[in-house]
Design a protein around this motif. Structure first.
Motif, PDB file in Angstrom:
ATOM      1  N   PHE A 172       0.823  -1.211   0.000  1.00  0.00           N
ATOM      2  CA  PHE A 172       0.000   0.000   0.000  1.00  0.00           C
ATOM      3  C   PHE A 172       0.858   1.264   0.000  1.00  0.00           C
ATOM      4  N   ALA A 173       2.173   1.097   0.189  1.00  0.00           N
ATOM      5  CA  ALA A 173       3.060   2.274   0.078  1.00  0.00           C
ATOM      6  C   ALA A 173       3.041   2.801  -1.354  1.00  0.00           C
ATOM      7  N   ALA A 174       2.702   1.924  -2.308  1.00  0.00           N
ATOM      8  CA  ALA A 174       2.646   2.329  -3.718  1.00  0.00           C
ATOM      9  C   ALA A 174       1.195   2.410  -4.181  1.00  0.00           C
ATOM     10  N   LEU A 175       0.298   2.772  -3.272  1.00  0.00           N
ATOM     11  CA  LEU A 175      -1.139   2.716  -3.553  1.00  0.00           C
ATOM     12  C   LEU A 175      -1.544   3.502  -4.806  1.00  0.00           C
ATOM     13  N   ALA A 176      -1.049   4.727  -4.923  1.00  0.00           N
ATOM     14  CA  ALA A 176      -1.498   5.589  -6.032  1.00  0.00           C
ATOM     15  C   ALA A 176      -1.212   4.935  -7.375  1.00  0.00           C
ATOM     16  N   SER A 177      -0.007   4.360  -7.524  1.00  0.00           N
ATOM     17  CA  SER A 177       0.292   3.781  -8.839  1.00  0.00           C
ATOM     18  C   SER A 177      -0.469   2.471  -9.041  1.00  0.00           C
ATOM     19  N   ILE A 178      -0.659   1.690  -7.990  1.00  0.00           N
ATOM     20  CA  ILE A 178      -1.409   0.425  -8.131  1.00  0.00           C
ATOM     21  C   ILE A 178      -2.874   0.719  -8.485  1.00  0.00           C
ATOM     22  N   ALA A 179      -3.404   1.807  -7.915  1.00  0.00           N
ATOM     23  CA  ALA A 179      -4.839   2.097  -8.081  1.00  0.00           C
ATOM     24  C   ALA A 179      -5.143   2.908  -9.343  1.00  0.00           C
ATOM     25  N   LYS A 180      -4.123   3.171 -10.144  1.00  0.00           N
ATOM     26  CA  LYS A 180      -4.295   4.040 -11.328  1.00  0.00           C
ATOM     27  C   LYS A 180      -5.447   3.619 -12.235  1.00  0.00           C
ATOM     28  N   VAL A 181      -5.572   2.302 -12.450  1.00  0.00           N
ATOM     29  CA  VAL A 181      -6.583   1.838 -13.398  1.00  0.00           C
ATOM     30  C   VAL A 181      -7.911   1.507 -12.728  1.00  0.00           C
ATOM     31  N   PHE A 182      -7.998   1.777 -11.431  1.00  0.00           N
ATOM     32  CA  PHE A 182      -9.223   1.469 -10.679  1.00  0.00           C
ATOM     33  C   PHE A 182     -10.093   2.724 -10.619  1.00  0.00           C
ATOM     34  N   PRO A 183     -11.437   2.567 -10.697  1.00  0.00           N
ATOM     35  CA  PRO A 183     -12.283   3.756 -10.613  1.00  0.00           C
ATOM     36  C   PRO A 183     -12.112   4.491  -9.270  1.00  0.00           C
ATOM     37  N   THR A 184     -12.407   5.777  -9.257  1.00  0.00           N
ATOM     38  CA  THR A 184     -12.246   6.585  -8.035  1.00  0.00           C
ATOM     39  C   THR A 184     -13.024   5.952  -6.880  1.00  0.00           C
ATOM     40  N   PRO A 185     -12.346   5.654  -5.775  1.00  0.00           N
ATOM     41  CA  PRO A 185     -13.046   4.954  -4.690  1.00  0.00           C
ATOM     42  C   PRO A 185     -13.863   5.891  -3.786  1.00  0.00           C
ATOM     43  N   SER A 186     -14.916   5.345  -3.203  1.00  0.00           N
ATOM     44  CA  SER A 186     -15.688   6.041  -2.172  1.00  0.00           C
ATOM     45  C   SER A 186     -15.171   5.683  -0.795  1.00  0.00           C
ATOM     46  N   ILE A 187     -14.496   4.544  -0.701  1.00  0.00           N
ATOM     47  CA  ILE A 187     -13.980   4.077   0.590  1.00  0.00           C
ATOM     48  C   ILE A 187     -12.585   3.490   0.390  1.00  0.00           C
TER      49      ILE A 187
END
Ligand SMILES: C[S@@+](CC[C@H](N)C(=O)[O-])C[C@H]1O[C@@H](n2cnc3c(N)ncnc32)[C@H](O)[C@@H]1O
Length: 327
Positions: A89-104
């Motif tokens: 999770f230290a690299a969360l932003a890059s891992i989550a790049k292709v994921f839709p904007t989260p609500s939680i």
């Protein structure tokens, strides 16, 4: 406060901690997207997938590849709604790049009971195993490597800072000296060194099992400290929090469950900064900064487990849940 291992070992897999509170207070809605930074055995993930049905999506991360394989099978019935990634999770932003904007975004920090209960992972001072302690076994230094190369001063710092060990100086000396005589590669060897050092400190005779006040095993603090150091846990948490908050959509909720005071201090401080209303000097009578807080606190005080939950799952005793909502 320490996370006690004696109370962590359930032997029955991982029982999610504060799950009902997490769900009630983050209030997931159908169709919302969720990031679970610490997927573990998937208890939280499954509850979020159920609450966001029929089309909410979940991105789950974990450092532990073996556990991820098990959890992938558990969440298979949710199909493409659950995307699971091996990573920090230290690299969360890059891992989550292709994921839709989260609500939680949620993180339930620390170790899964599945890993703790497996002696081969080296987290347990109650069972003998290799002195590993890496959450991600694909890379990095093990606890044995660390002990082999560390100086007394460095180890003392680790034990004092990450374990809040009152006898950090004596223990660091004893551990480094023992490792110079013979490499410490097993958890039982390390426990024996700590036990010997504590008996000398307390003038306790050999033989009877040694427990410190409130049922704390003498190795508790050392194992916690080494685990935090080996996995860079506090650095990863500090890196993750701002990324997690930035990813959230307005109205989004960030929920963190911590298990010891070092983690909780970081979470509390981060959330407090987000919720600050005014940054004018205290002696100024009227506010001129007109600051709009970036978040509001959902939990105000940390939520802790009820006596009923602690009775069923003693590991929940040291858990603290804090949640903020993005403005
Ligand atoms: C307490 S368990 C989570 C349990 C989960 N909530 C459940 O219901 O099963 C914490 C998990 O976080 C993982 N973890 C710890 N640090 C991590 C990091 N930096 N990045 C990703 N996962 C991490 C651990 O491997 C462990 O599986």
């Amino acid at each position: 406060m320490l996370a006690h291992e004696g109370s962590q070992t359930s032997g029955a897999g991982h029982i999610p901690v504060l799950l009902q509170d997490v769900i009630r207070l983050t209030a997931p809605q159908p169709g919302e997207h969720v990031i679970d930074c610490t997927l573990g055995a998937g208890g939280y993930a499954e509850a979020f997938l159920a609450a966001t049905a029929p089309d909410g999506q979940l991105l789950g991360l974990d450092l532990d590849a073996a556990l991820l394989t098990r959890t992938r099978a558990r969440l298979a019935p949710y199909g493409a709604r659950a995307q699971l990634v091996h990573g920090s999770f230290a690299a969360l932003a890059s891992i989550a790049k292709v994921f839709p904007t989260p609500s939680i975004v949620v993180a339930d920090l620390g170790l899964s009971s599945v890993a703790l209960d497996n002696p081969e992972r080296g987290f347990s001072f109650l069972q003998d195993g290799p002195l590993d302690m890496r959450m991600d076994q694909s890379k990095g230094e093990t606890a044995a490597d660390l002990i082999r190369t560390v100086s007394v001063a460095q180890l003392e710092h680790i034990l004092k800072t990450y374990g809040e060990e009152p006898h950090s100086h004596t223990l660091a000396h004893a551990i480094v000296a023992a490792a110079q005589r013979q490499p410490l590669t097993r958890t039982a060897q390390l426990v024996a060194v700590i036990d010997g050092a504590y008996r000398a400190i307390l003038h306790a005779p050999a033989g009877r099992k040694l427990w410190l006040g409130r049922g704390i095993h003498p190795a508790t603090r050392t194992f916690q400290a080494l685990r935090i150091a080996v996995n860079g846990e506090l650095e990863a948490l500090e890196a993750m929090l701002p990324q997690a908050f930035d990813l959230l959509k307005p109205g989004g909720r960030l929920a963190i469950v911590s298990f010891h005071s070092l983690e909780d201090r970081i979470v509390k401080q981060f959330m407090k900064q987000l919720c600050v209303r005014c940054t004018c000097p205290p002696e100024q009578l009227q506010c001129t900064c007109s600051r709009i807080p970036r978040a509001t606190s959902v939990t105000h005080k940390a939520v802790q487990a009820s006596p009923e939950e602690i009775a069923v799952n003693p590991r929940s005793r040291s858990a603290k849940l804090r949640i903020v909502k993005k403005t």
